[in-house]
Motif scaffolding. Structure first.
Motif: not given
Length: 534
Positions: A476-498
């Motif tokens: 969770e961030n300071e506002a209490g928002d979780e990273f969630l699966e959607s955040g994980l999918i985006k983090a992977i998308e941003d690094r598909t070429g690595e």
């Protein structure tokens, strides 16, 4: 002396001067001939008795009713002694006498006994003085002393006064009981050496000499009292210099309170703390060993899975929040071309979850024959864990995701036990499998003989497969928002070429940047697989 003036009678002059002197001293004179009932009282005595000359009682003749009943026996005994032929020459008594106003007045009566040749008392004459005020003051002082003594004797403290040689001058009942004597008189005049061993009384005597020499008090000193033939005791003592009214040192006085139980409890607590520290050290060493084993398993070498034209590459990240974690992963080598990927998250943290992890690892060995069937494999783990927890009457569970990768068949079969589905990165983009509830079974250990449906995807659609525990997506961030699966999918998308290793590090970095305080609140485990050419 001034000579008498003309016409003055020397007798009258002398009597007048005597009367003035008696008035100044508040005294009156009396004269009683013992064979007569009549008695002579001076005017001052009549004022004491609050009556006239004719009504004045002769309280020297029986039955002495004008003398207070509490003083009557003493008065009669003193009078009988004075009238006895062999008695003293002086009559002396303090008593209360009834007055004309129906009150009582304290009189100090003194008289000289005149005797005949046979020693018989024929006359007693003397003086009387009103001592009522002094008696009242003495009574008040006596009452105050009595009250003070009651207080001193009943406070739960040892109270005492000592002279300049450290001998007891005064002590209360508690002090007598403390020194095992019947009453306080047995303490008076004695020294601490009469009650205690030298290691205590010598130190106490030194303290008292210092107090008398400097005038400084010693307060709140913990003393260990040692007696011959008796168990030792502990007291909290305060001592002070004892000065008389003129400021001259007379000795010391002090108070002591019994703190034996408290000190012994502290000693027991200290011993217990030491014992607990030793046990805790042993426990910490055992936990450290378990921690090292867990970390060694997490860093174990990955198996080689390959065919003539394809091979699998693996990478993992393991970040426990405490010494012992409930998250773990395992790569099960089924054959050269087939392997199973398991990730698991046990409820809770610490020793309990680590024990369940150990149980699951043992059950995994038993289930090796079914390792190529995700549904059967998870069912075996579930039934085994449910049976153990039921016998232990423990409420625990674990979530798990298990995938079987077959290079020969070109498939990935998978099943889920209440765990977040893995993330696939490939020809169809980045997406999550086992995302629907109907694709998941219950957590392991919750429902005996539960079913775990298996699903399948073609391997040619998969470039990478990422298994993870919920500590990653629940950050969770300071506002209490979780990273969630959607955040994980985006983090992977941003690094598909690595490369796979860089991608895993990048995912961890991205989640930590999101998390409040830049740290994980739960254990985190990542297991990545990449399909490549041989």
């Amino acid at each position: 002396m001034t000579p008498p003036q003309e016409g003055e009678n020397i007798h009258d002059l002398t009597e007048g001067r005597l009367d003035l002197a008696l008035r100044a001293s508040n005294e009156g004179i009396w004269d009683w001939w013992t064979d007569k009932n009549e008695i002579y009282y001076s005017r001052r005595i009549l004022e004491f008795l609050e009556c006239g000359d004719k009504r004045a009682p002769n309280f020297f003749t029986p039955p002495h009713k004008t003398v207070h009943k509490d003083d009557r026996d003493r008065f009669m005994a003193a009078l009988a002694n004075a009238l006895d032929p062999g008695g003293p020459e002086l009559f002396s008594i303090d008593c209360r006498v009834h007055t004309g106003s129906d009150g009582w007045r304290w009189l100090r009566i003194r008289g000289t006994v005149v005797r005949n040749r046979l020693g018989q008392a024929t006359r007693i004459a003397g003086s009387m003085i009103d001592i009522s005020r002094r008696k009242s003051a003495e009574a008040q002082i006596d009452e105050e002393r009595h009250q003070l003594r009651l207080l001193i004797d009943h406070v739960p403290l040892q109270v005492y006064f000592k002279d300049t040689k450290s001998r007891f001058v005064l002590a209360n009942k508690r002090m007598a009981e403390w020194n095992n004597v019947a009453n306080v008189d047995e303490i008076t005049g004695k020294h601490d050496r009469d009650f205690f061993a030298s290691e205590h009384w010598e130190a106490a005597a030194r303290d008292e000499q210092e107090i008398m020499a400097t005038g400084n008090s010693i307060t709140g000193k913990l003393e260990h009292e040692v007696r011959e033939g008796r168990s030792s005791t502990w007291v909290l003592t305060s001592k002070f210099p004892w000065f008389d009214r003129k400021g001259k040192i007379k000795g010391t006085f002090g108070v002591s309170s019994d703190v034996t139980e408290l000190v012994e409890a502290q000693h027991k607590a200290a011993n217990l703390a030491s014992e607990l520290a030793e046990r805790n050290q042993v426990y910490e060493e055992e936990v450290q060993l378990a921690r090292e084993i867990q970390q060694a398993l997490a860093r174990s070498h990955f198996p080689s899975i390959f065919t003539s034209d394809q091979q699998l590459q693996f990478g993992a990240r393991y970040q426990p929040t405490s010494g012992l974690a409930g998250d773990f992963f395992e790569i099960v080598r089924i054959s050269d071309e087939v392997c199973g990927l398991l990730i698991c998250d046990v409820m809770g943290h610490g020793v309990r979850s680590a024990l369940v992890v150990a149980m699951l690892r043992g059950l995994m060995e038993k289930q090796r024959r079914s390792a190529s069937d995700p549904s059967a494999y998870l069912s075996g783990l579930n039934n085994g864990l449910s049976s153990i927890l039921e016998r232990a009457e423990a409420t625990m569970f674990a979530t798990a995701f298990y995938a079987v990768v077959d290079l020969n068949e070109g498939t990935i079969h998978y099943a889920c036990a209440g765990h977040p589905g893995a993330i696939v990165s490939g020809s169809k983009g980045v997406y999550q499998i086992a995302a629907r509830k109907d694709e998941r079974g219950p957590g392991l250990g919750l429902i005996p003989k539960a079913g775990f449906p298996a699903q399948e995807i073609p391997l040619d659609q998969v470039k990478r497969l990422l298994l993870f525990t919920d500590g990653l997506i629940e950050a969770e961030n300071e506002a209490g928002d979780e990273f969630l699966e959607s955040g994980l999918i985006k983090a992977i998308e941003d690094r598909t070429g690595e490369p796979l290793e860089e991608m895993l590090d990048g995912v961890i970095t991205t989640v930590l940047a999101h998390a409040e305080g830049h740290h994980f609140g739960d254990d985190v485990c990542l297991l990545g697989m990449e399909v490549g050419k041989a």
